[in-house]
Every structure is written in C-alpha cells, then in structure tokens.
Design a protein around this motif. Sequence first.
Motif, mmCIF file in Angstrom:
data_model
loop_
_atom_site.group_PDB
_atom_site.id
_atom_site.type_symbol
_atom_site.label_atom_id
_atom_site.label_comp_id
_atom_site.label_asym_id
_atom_site.label_seq_id
_atom_site.Cartn_x
_atom_site.Cartn_y
_atom_site.Cartn_z
ATOM 1 N N ALA A 126 6.445 14.176 2.065
ATOM 2 C CA ALA A 126 5.902 12.964 1.444
ATOM 3 C C ALA A 126 6.819 11.785 1.757
ATOM 4 O O ALA A 126 8.047 11.930 1.773
ATOM 5 N N ARG A 127 6.224 10.666 2.008
ATOM 6 C CA ARG A 127 6.953 9.437 2.290
ATOM 7 C C ARG A 127 6.821 8.508 1.107
ATOM 8 O O ARG A 127 5.739 8.380 0.532
ATOM 9 N N LEU A 128 7.892 7.840 0.761
ATOM 10 C CA LEU A 128 7.892 6.909 -0.355
ATOM 11 C C LEU A 128 7.657 5.508 0.186
ATOM 12 O O LEU A 128 8.226 5.128 1.201
ATOM 13 N N GLY A 129 6.783 4.750 -0.466
ATOM 14 C CA GLY A 129 6.564 3.384 -0.018
ATOM 15 C C GLY A 129 5.535 2.671 -0.874
ATOM 16 O O GLY A 129 4.865 3.267 -1.705
ATOM 17 N N PHE A 130 5.473 1.375 -0.660
ATOM 18 C CA PHE A 130 4.454 0.560 -1.309
ATOM 19 C C PHE A 130 3.182 0.630 -0.476
ATOM 20 O O PHE A 130 3.221 0.515 0.739
ATOM 21 N N VAL A 131 2.058 0.823 -1.159
ATOM 22 C CA VAL A 131 0.770 0.897 -0.478
ATOM 23 C C VAL A 131 -0.120 -0.198 -1.057
ATOM 24 O O VAL A 131 -0.259 -0.317 -2.276
ATOM 25 N N THR A 132 -0.718 -0.987 -0.192
ATOM 26 C CA THR A 132 -1.603 -2.063 -0.643
ATOM 27 C C THR A 132 -2.947 -1.490 -1.072
ATOM 28 O O THR A 132 -3.248 -0.320 -0.818
ATOM 29 N N ALA A 133 -3.763 -2.318 -1.682
ATOM 30 C CA ALA A 133 -5.105 -1.893 -2.100
ATOM 31 C C ALA A 133 -5.936 -1.433 -0.904
ATOM 32 O O ALA A 133 -6.850 -0.625 -1.049
ATOM 33 N N ASP A 134 -5.617 -1.931 0.299
ATOM 34 C CA ASP A 134 -6.324 -1.532 1.518
ATOM 35 C C ASP A 134 -5.811 -0.220 2.098
ATOM 36 O O ASP A 134 -6.335 0.258 3.095
ATOM 37 N N GLY A 135 -4.762 0.348 1.496
ATOM 38 C CA GLY A 135 -4.205 1.593 1.990
ATOM 39 C C GLY A 135 -3.125 1.415 3.034
ATOM 40 O O GLY A 135 -2.661 2.390 3.618
ATOM 41 N N ASP A 136 -2.712 0.186 3.286
ATOM 42 C CA ASP A 136 -1.658 -0.073 4.268
ATOM 43 C C ASP A 136 -0.288 0.028 3.607
ATOM 44 O O ASP A 136 -0.116 -0.339 2.445
ATOM 45 N N ALA A 138 3.356 -1.348 3.017
ATOM 46 C CA ALA A 138 4.005 -2.657 3.062
ATOM 47 C C ALA A 138 5.514 -2.463 3.016
ATOM 48 O O ALA A 138 6.016 -1.677 2.207
ATOM 49 N N GLN A 139 6.228 -3.148 3.879
ATOM 50 C CA GLN A 139 7.684 -3.091 3.879
ATOM 51 C C GLN A 139 8.222 -3.906 2.704
ATOM 52 O O GLN A 139 7.697 -4.980 2.407
ATOM 53 N N PRO A 140 9.276 -3.418 2.025
ATOM 54 C CA PRO A 140 9.831 -4.156 0.888
ATOM 55 C C PRO A 140 10.165 -5.612 1.207
ATOM 56 O O PRO A 140 9.959 -6.495 0.373
ATOM 57 N N ALA A 141 10.657 -5.889 2.417
ATOM 58 C CA ALA A 141 11.011 -7.267 2.785
ATOM 59 C C ALA A 141 9.788 -8.174 2.866
ATOM 60 O O ALA A 141 9.913 -9.396 2.808
ATOM 61 N N GLU A 142 8.603 -7.584 2.967
ATOM 62 C CA GLU A 142 7.365 -8.363 3.066
ATOM 63 C C GLU A 142 6.740 -8.639 1.703
ATOM 64 O O GLU A 142 5.701 -9.285 1.619
ATOM 65 N N LEU A 143 7.353 -8.137 0.635
ATOM 66 C CA LEU A 143 6.768 -8.239 -0.693
ATOM 67 C C LEU A 143 7.446 -9.316 -1.530
ATOM 68 O O LEU A 143 8.617 -9.620 -1.330
ATOM 69 N N VAL A 144 6.706 -9.865 -2.454
ATOM 70 C CA VAL A 144 7.266 -10.759 -3.469
ATOM 71 C C VAL A 144 6.928 -10.144 -4.821
ATOM 72 O O VAL A 144 5.912 -9.492 -4.982
ATOM 73 N N ALA A 145 7.814 -10.332 -5.777
ATOM 74 C CA ALA A 145 7.596 -9.784 -7.118
ATOM 75 C C ALA A 145 7.281 -10.919 -8.074
ATOM 76 O O ALA A 145 7.801 -12.022 -7.922
ATOM 77 N N GLN A 146 6.418 -10.652 -9.020
ATOM 78 C CA GLN A 146 6.094 -11.654 -10.032
ATOM 79 C C GLN A 146 5.808 -10.953 -11.351
ATOM 80 O O GLN A 146 5.298 -9.842 -11.373
ATOM 81 N N ARG A 147 6.166 -11.599 -12.437
ATOM 82 C CA ARG A 147 5.882 -11.030 -13.755
ATOM 83 C C ARG A 147 4.388 -10.989 -13.988
ATOM 84 O O ARG A 147 3.694 -11.973 -13.758
ATOM 85 N N THR A 148 3.919 -9.834 -14.429
ATOM 86 C CA THR A 148 2.496 -9.628 -14.668
ATOM 87 C C THR A 148 2.351 -8.832 -15.956
ATOM 88 O O THR A 148 3.065 -7.846 -16.149
ATOM 89 N N PRO A 149 1.451 -9.213 -16.839
ATOM 90 C CA PRO A 149 1.232 -8.418 -18.047
ATOM 91 C C PRO A 149 0.844 -6.973 -17.699
ATOM 92 O O PRO A 149 0.030 -6.756 -16.802
ATOM 93 N N ASP A 150 1.446 -6.021 -18.421
ATOM 94 C CA ASP A 150 1.156 -4.612 -18.173
ATOM 95 C C ASP A 150 -0.338 -4.316 -18.199
ATOM 96 O O ASP A 150 -0.840 -3.513 -17.423
ATOM 97 N N ALA A 151 -1.050 -4.964 -19.094
ATOM 98 C CA ALA A 151 -2.481 -4.714 -19.259
ATOM 99 C C ALA A 151 -3.283 -5.048 -18.001
ATOM 100 O O ALA A 151 -4.384 -4.548 -17.809
ATOM 101 N N GLN A 152 -2.737 -5.891 -17.125
ATOM 102 C CA GLN A 152 -3.438 -6.273 -15.901
ATOM 103 C C GLN A 152 -3.153 -5.326 -14.741
ATOM 104 O O GLN A 152 -3.773 -5.435 -13.683
ATOM 105 N N LEU A 153 -2.220 -4.405 -14.932
ATOM 106 C CA LEU A 153 -1.835 -3.490 -13.868
ATOM 107 C C LEU A 153 -2.471 -2.127 -14.114
ATOM 108 O O LEU A 153 -2.600 -1.691 -15.253
ATOM 109 N N THR A 154 -2.806 -1.446 -13.056
ATOM 110 C CA THR A 154 -3.378 -0.101 -13.200
ATOM 111 C C THR A 154 -2.251 0.911 -13.172
ATOM 112 O O THR A 154 -1.249 0.723 -12.499
#
Length: 156
Positions: A126-136, A138-154
Amino acid sequence: MAKTLGKESTCSIARSLEAVGDTWTLLIIREAMLTGATRFQEFREALGVAPNILSKRLEKIVEDGLMERRTYREPGSRPRDEYVLTESGRALTLVIGALADWGRVYRPRQDGTSPCFAGEKTGGIARLGFVTADGDFAQPAELVAQRTPDAQLTTP
C-alpha cells in the motif's frame, strides 16, 4: 477541566495530539501494530521504557479509547492485563505510516528501518498519499491547507 492544546481547542490536530502527542504513546501504538505486542512486558522489552511511565501511558491510551484492557490468565499464574488496539487505535495506521515515510525521507539513517504496509488478503504493498476526488495522487508540495469545519468534511 480537560487539558487543551493551544488557543484553538476546536482544531482537529490539537484534539488528536491530546491523545497521541506523547512520544511513548505513538511508540506503544507502533509496537502493537508492527509486532502484535499486547502485554506490558512486551512493550517494556521492545521500548526500554520505565515501568511507571509505561503504566501511565497505557492507562491514558485505554482512557482515550485507542486500546482496550483485557484480562488473561496463563495456567498457574495470576490474572494479568493485555492491551489490544481498538478500531480507533488501528486507524492510526495512517499516522504511523505518514510518520514513517517522513522519517525515512527527511531523517534518513544508513541502518534505518521502516514499516511496510500491505493488503492482508492480497499482499499488495500500500502506498500512502493524498488522493483527489478524481482519484489522482497529489504531491504534498502541490497542496494548500485551509481551516474547514469538520461537518463539511467526509470521513473515510
């Protein structure tokens, strides 16, 4: 009053660190995951931790719901406790895997070891990584983080 980390007690990272932010806690969880350790003496031998510290950490791990305490008795011996990962504790596989990957890359050692996670049924690595909604991936350097209410996240 419960201890909270930092000014922002609603932050999921701060809430998580309240349960797993201690070094010994993550190492105990690591031993349970990687070696199947469940008994006090197994943790003690693997980690070299003082008994009083191990007792306190195991108590907190149980209190936080990461492990459950079960009594066992070997023939001719007194009853003892063993500590078994709960679903919540097993879900820390992602955290342990991420820390292992980061340590392997950014804190390398010539004689270092790292856990390798594989499918129980298939044996596929198994490989660890971020996967976009499209199944791609994403490299950590390509991501930005933002505060989001827990209720909005799956939840996975």
